[in-house]
Motif scaffolding. Structure first.
Motif, PDB file in Angstrom:
ATOM      1  N   GLN A 175      89.213  44.416  50.150  1.00 25.40           N
ATOM      2  CA  GLN A 175      88.170  44.896  49.252  1.00 25.40           C
ATOM      3  C   GLN A 175      87.953  43.972  48.053  1.00 25.40           C
ATOM      4  O   GLN A 175      86.815  43.656  47.702  1.00 25.40           O
ATOM      5  CB  GLN A 175      88.502  46.310  48.774  1.00 25.40           C
ATOM      6  N   GLU A 176      89.031  43.527  47.424  1.00 19.80           N
ATOM      7  CA  GLU A 176      88.899  42.679  46.236  1.00 19.80           C
ATOM      8  C   GLU A 176      88.256  41.341  46.570  1.00 19.80           C
ATOM      9  O   GLU A 176      87.421  40.825  45.818  1.00 19.80           O
ATOM     10  CB  GLU A 176      90.265  42.465  45.579  1.00 19.80           C
ATOM     11  N   PHE A 177      88.658  40.758  47.712  1.00 19.65           N
ATOM     12  CA  PHE A 177      88.070  39.490  48.128  1.00 19.65           C
ATOM     13  C   PHE A 177      86.592  39.682  48.453  1.00 19.65           C
ATOM     14  O   PHE A 177      85.741  38.874  48.062  1.00 19.65           O
ATOM     15  CB  PHE A 177      88.806  38.935  49.345  1.00 19.65           C
ATOM     16  N   GLU A 178      86.265  40.761  49.130  1.00 16.09           N
ATOM     17  CA  GLU A 178      84.871  41.038  49.469  1.00 16.09           C
ATOM     18  C   GLU A 178      84.027  41.194  48.213  1.00 16.09           C
ATOM     19  O   GLU A 178      82.901  40.687  48.140  1.00 16.09           O
ATOM     20  CB  GLU A 178      84.785  42.303  50.330  1.00 16.09           C
ATOM     21  N   LYS A 179      84.555  41.853  47.201  1.00 10.31           N
ATOM     22  CA  LYS A 179      83.816  42.030  45.951  1.00 10.31           C
ATOM     23  C   LYS A 179      83.567  40.687  45.275  1.00 10.31           C
ATOM     24  O   LYS A 179      82.476  40.430  44.755  1.00 10.31           O
ATOM     25  CB  LYS A 179      84.591  42.945  45.010  1.00 10.31           C
ATOM     26  N   ALA A 180      84.588  39.827  45.273  1.00  6.79           N
ATOM     27  CA  ALA A 180      84.456  38.517  44.626  1.00  6.79           C
ATOM     28  C   ALA A 180      83.412  37.659  45.338  1.00  6.79           C
ATOM     29  O   ALA A 180      82.589  36.993  44.695  1.00  6.79           O
ATOM     30  CB  ALA A 180      85.803  37.805  44.611  1.00  6.79           C
ATOM     31  N   VAL A 181      83.436  37.679  46.666  1.00  5.60           N
ATOM     32  CA  VAL A 181      82.455  36.911  47.443  1.00  5.60           C
ATOM     33  C   VAL A 181      81.059  37.465  47.218  1.00  5.60           C
ATOM     34  O   VAL A 181      80.085  36.711  47.078  1.00  5.60           O
ATOM     35  CB  VAL A 181      82.825  36.927  48.940  1.00  5.60           C
ATOM     36  N   LYS A 182      80.944  38.785  47.164  1.00  2.13           N
ATOM     37  CA  LYS A 182      79.636  39.410  46.958  1.00  2.13           C
ATOM     38  C   LYS A 182      79.062  39.035  45.594  1.00  2.13           C
ATOM     39  O   LYS A 182      77.856  38.759  45.464  1.00  2.13           O
ATOM     40  CB  LYS A 182      79.745  40.928  47.098  1.00  2.13           C
ATOM     41  N   ARG A 183      79.896  39.021  44.546  1.00  4.95           N
ATOM     42  CA  ARG A 183      79.424  38.626  43.215  1.00  4.95           C
ATOM     43  C   ARG A 183      78.895  37.193  43.230  1.00  4.95           C
ATOM     44  O   ARG A 183      77.848  36.899  42.637  1.00  4.95           O
ATOM     45  CB  ARG A 183      80.570  38.746  42.197  1.00  4.95           C
ATOM     46  N   TYR A 184      79.620  36.318  43.935  1.00  6.29           N
ATOM     47  CA  TYR A 184      79.185  34.919  44.041  1.00  6.29           C
ATOM     48  C   TYR A 184      77.846  34.818  44.765  1.00  6.29           C
ATOM     49  O   TYR A 184      76.931  34.120  44.306  1.00  6.29           O
ATOM     50  CB  TYR A 184      80.250  34.098  44.764  1.00  6.29           C
ATOM     51  N   CYS A 185      77.709  35.513  45.881  1.00  5.20           N
ATOM     52  CA  CYS A 185      76.478  35.431  46.674  1.00  5.20           C
ATOM     53  C   CYS A 185      75.286  36.043  45.930  1.00  5.20           C
ATOM     54  O   CYS A 185      74.166  35.516  45.995  1.00  5.20           O
ATOM     55  CB  CYS A 185      76.678  36.134  48.019  1.00  5.20           C
ATOM     56  N   GLU A 186      75.515  37.134  45.220  1.00  6.62           N
ATOM     57  CA  GLU A 186      74.433  37.747  44.431  1.00  6.62           C
ATOM     58  C   GLU A 186      73.953  36.798  43.345  1.00  6.62           C
ATOM     59  O   GLU A 186      72.745  36.610  43.155  1.00  6.62           O
ATOM     60  CB  GLU A 186      74.925  39.051  43.797  1.00  6.62           C
ATOM     61  N   ALA A 187      74.890  36.187  42.636  1.00  3.40           N
ATOM     62  CA  ALA A 187      74.531  35.285  41.533  1.00  3.40           C
ATOM     63  C   ALA A 187      73.817  34.035  42.030  1.00  3.40           C
ATOM     64  O   ALA A 187      72.924  33.510  41.360  1.00  3.40           O
ATOM     65  CB  ALA A 187      75.782  34.900  40.746  1.00  3.40           C
ATOM     66  N   SER A 188      74.202  33.573  43.209  1.00  2.00           N
ATOM     67  CA  SER A 188      73.639  32.323  43.748  1.00  2.00           C
ATOM     68  C   SER A 188      72.521  32.553  44.752  1.00  2.00           C
ATOM     69  O   SER A 188      71.960  31.590  45.289  1.00  2.00           O
ATOM     70  CB  SER A 188      74.761  31.509  44.415  1.00  2.00           C
ATOM     71  N   LYS A 189      72.211  33.831  45.020  1.00  2.00           N
ATOM     72  CA  LYS A 189      71.178  34.198  46.000  1.00  2.00           C
ATOM     73  C   LYS A 189      71.450  33.565  47.367  1.00  2.00           C
ATOM     74  O   LYS A 189      70.604  32.895  47.963  1.00  2.00           O
ATOM     75  CB  LYS A 189      69.780  33.832  45.483  1.00  2.00           C
ATOM     76  N   ILE A 190      72.662  33.779  47.827  1.00  2.00           N
ATOM     77  CA  ILE A 190      73.098  33.290  49.135  1.00  2.00           C
ATOM     78  C   ILE A 190      73.275  34.488  50.068  1.00  2.00           C
ATOM     79  O   ILE A 190      73.882  35.495  49.677  1.00  2.00           O
ATOM     80  CB  ILE A 190      74.421  32.509  49.014  1.00  2.00           C
ATOM     81  N   ASN A 191      72.743  34.389  51.261  1.00  2.00           N
ATOM     82  CA  ASN A 191      72.864  35.485  52.231  1.00  2.00           C
ATOM     83  C   ASN A 191      74.334  35.775  52.535  1.00  2.00           C
ATOM     84  O   ASN A 191      75.133  34.851  52.703  1.00  2.00           O
ATOM     85  CB  ASN A 191      72.144  35.139  53.530  1.00  2.00           C
ATOM     86  N   LEU A 192      74.657  37.064  52.595  1.00  2.00           N
ATOM     87  CA  LEU A 192      76.035  37.479  52.855  1.00  2.00           C
ATOM     88  C   LEU A 192      76.075  38.427  54.048  1.00  2.00           C
ATOM     89  O   LEU A 192      75.279  39.375  54.135  1.00  2.00           O
ATOM     90  CB  LEU A 192      76.631  38.175  51.624  1.00  2.00           C
ATOM     91  N   TYR A 193      77.006  38.148  54.954  1.00  2.11           N
ATOM     92  CA  TYR A 193      77.176  38.985  56.144  1.00  2.11           C
ATOM     93  C   TYR A 193      78.657  39.342  56.277  1.00  2.11           C
ATOM     94  O   TYR A 193      79.519  38.780  55.609  1.00  2.11           O
ATOM     95  CB  TYR A 193      76.721  38.238  57.403  1.00  2.11           C
TER      96      TYR A 193
END
Length: 300
Positions: free
Chosen positions: A262-280
């Motif tokens: 969960q913590e890793f997923e949250k960190a990756v999601k924050r990065y993708c949201e800020a950089s507008k990168i698609n996340l799957y």
């Protein structure tokens, strides 16, 4: 299936040969080679390549900073990786064949011993050269596949990590990286010629072949390699870890493993949201031994 795959991957041998020509050939040969490389990149190569990462903060930081780690071949886990076979008996027979017609040398004669000694010096010099290249060349390994069960298990911490997508053409356009497809074979790369006029070119050719050839047992990786020489790595090289952290393009997407914490997923999601990168995120298929990718964030 294996025969079908080989038939459909034959173009990779041609592309690799053209890339080697672009690095070692004459001006005219290089010009023609670059034209062919562009053709295969546009018409045969996959649109994207993928880099698998474990779920550590250091790996995420590397991606976040648009960097890519290039490791020296001596660090690789395959004992045959980048290891060139030098058959001294075969090489000596080649040396004897280069002698003028009708010249025969009796085994054990002074001339025979002299030639044997000179060849031995050449071989030792070659081994030193190849050893130096294995310790100073930087290589980053990517894959055509984003859904390999083995890759997720081996390189993404048992599906807890992530897989990062990069556009192949953008790699070349923005950074002048030329990804080279790995060729899988039962036959090892061998150095077989000591002709004075071609030995330097042959040495470079064989070295490039050695870092882009692997045993068929590794074929599931469907690997491509980006190769940077000592000059490209420059002062960014890490002497202790024998590698270099170099600039990379912005990812096209990031894919989380099906077992991502969960913590890793949250960190990756924050990065993708800020950089507008698609996340799957991958999820296990309910009926088959395969992974299915479902969307978490999409900006396209």
């Amino acid at each position: 299936m294996a025969d079908f795959q080989k038939e459909n991957d034959d173009w990779k041998n041609v592309l690799r040969s053209e890339i080697i020509t672009a690095l070692t050939g004459s001006s005219q040969e290089k010009k023609q080679a670059y034209s062919q490389i562009g053709y295969y990149y546009l018409c045969s190569a996959p649109a994207s390549l993928y880099k698998y990462y474990s779920d550590t903060s250091l790996k995420l930081e590397t991606v976040r900073e648009n960097k890519l780690w290039f490791s020296a071949p001596c660090n690789f886990n395959d004992v045959f990786d980048c290891d060139i076979s030098i058959d001294e008996k075969e090489l000596f027979n080649c040396v004897l064949k280069m002698l003028p017609d009708k010249v025969t040398i009796r085994p054990g004669s002074p001339m025979w011993c002299n030639l044997k000694g000179e060849m031995g010096q050449q071989v030792r010099k070659l081994k030193t050269t190849f050893k130096d290249l294995r310790e100073t060349t930087g290589i980053s390994c990517l894959s055509e596949s984003d859904d390999s069960l083995l890759m997720w298990a081996h390189y993404a911490d048992n599906h807890c990590g992530m897989c990062v997508e990069y556009n192949l053409l953008e790699l070349n356009r923005q950074l002048s990286f030329t990804p080279v497809p790995v060729v899988y074979s039962d036959d090892r790369v061998r150095f077989c010629s000591l002709k004075p006029e071609t030995v330097e070119k042959n040495s470079l050719t064989v070295f490039i072949q050695s870092i882009t050839t692997k045993s068929l047992e590794w074929s599931y990786e469907r690997e491509w390699r980006i190769i940077q020489d000592k000059g490209a790595c420059g002062d960014r090289g890490d002497i202790n870890n024998k590698g270099a952290l170099l600039d990379m393009i912005v990812p096209s997407s990031v894919i989380l493993g099906c077992e991502a914490k969960q913590e890793f997923e949250k960190a990756v999601k924050r990065y993708c949201e800020a950089s507008k990168i698609n996340l799957y995120k991958m999820e296990k298929d309910k009926a088959l031994y395969r992974l299915n990718k479902h969307s978490i964030l999409e900006f396209d």
